[in-house]
Design an enzyme around this catalytic site. Sequence first.
Site, PDB file in Angstrom:
ATOM      1  CB  SER A 310       5.721   3.138  -7.270  1.00 58.72           C
ATOM      2  OG  SER A 310       6.335   4.353  -6.938  1.00 58.72           O
ATOM      3  CG  ASP A 321      -8.746   4.833  -0.071  1.00 55.73           C
ATOM      4  OD1 ASP A 321      -9.092   3.643  -0.171  1.00 55.73           O
ATOM      5  OD2 ASP A 321      -7.723   5.200   0.541  1.00 55.73           O
ATOM      6  CE  LYS A 335       9.750   2.190  -4.834  1.00 54.89           C
ATOM      7  NZ  LYS A 335       9.350   3.609  -4.781  1.00 54.89           N
TER       8      LYS A 335
END
Length: 411
Positions: A310, A321, A335
């Site tokens: 999460s 990223d 999730k």
Amino acid sequence: MRHKILRITAIFALTLIFSWGIFQPAALALTDEQSLLAEVWRIVNRAYLDETFNHQNWWFVREGFLKRDLTSREETYDAIREMLGSLDDPYTRLLPPEQYRSLQTSTAGELTGVGLQISKDNQSQSLQIIAPIEGSPAATAHLQPRDRIIAIDGLPTEDLTLDEAANHMRGPIGTKVVLTIVRGEEAPQDIPLVRDVVNLNPVFTRLARISEDLTVGYIRLSQFNANAASEVSDAIKTFEQQNVNGYILDLRNNPGGLLSGGIDIARQWLDDGKIVYTFDRRGVVDDFEATGSALTDAPLVILVNEGTASASEILAGALQDNRRAQLVGSKTFGKGLIQSLFDLSDGSGLIVTVAKYKTPANHDINRLGIRPNQTVPLANLARDQVGTEQDTQYQAAIDLLSQSMVMASAP
């Protein structure tokens, strides 16, 4: 004659109108129990992520449940749970007042119980552990992410909702609960746990002097509660004063928590760049960006595992990223859904899946997780071995930071 016909027609029309008034069902006032059910229905109708409502006519669902003779609050709660169950979404659920207060207390930084974050697999209907909370009875008993809980005090969990399972694991401090656990292909085993106060201090830090050239600030973040962002910020500022030249952020077994916490902590490491994209039921995209207020530019390695979920995945994905950090460990939980919490009029709460998210590189991680830059297996560790030489993932992170120091000092 013509006037007589007109009079008869008028009388007939008035009779029809009068008769319609008699036989037309009046809009009946809802009972208190029906009103609560309708309140839940309206919130879901307005906010739920899937506008098909699991491919069913949500209005017809409402009408069917309102026809029931609900004579007690517990009957109403059961009806609401059944109505929400038709969505086939284990994260959208009702929290009766006691459970709602417990969740609010947990988010604020306190908790009592066994210290487990749990999930339910939609396909297998198995109850599985996302992560044990650091220092909890569950962590002391070495329960692990992906362990399946097949029974609680002998009661099978297959037909229990998440909240029903959590409620069975709650109880007075000092009382015992037995969880029947299946790990991988192993035989089931009974694990007795004694309920206790769970310390939710989310941050543990340690200064590690690895060599003359490398001093590492180690930050273990166990969950994203209301204190997490400020405590991580304080830890970074303290380490900067101690002239550390590398960081390890340990998100292993961090099941998430407040979305805002993940975003705020990402901003502490980034000067610019996207952090996360969110999508609601209409496909409307919102995004969150760094604000140019990074607290350090020192090299960073993040430790992740199957219990990283999460908000932890939002943070890890954002820093990976943006090439701000390398991830070490194993694939995360996966999730990629966001829930909001709604107050209900009787003091209970409603958790509703309202959005999904993607990482800055547009990766949808729901059920897929995030793959680390370097996969490193890890044997079971005692609590005092985490972040030490016995911790192979931690040691791999140290090696990466050492390499970055060598590269930085190369001519």
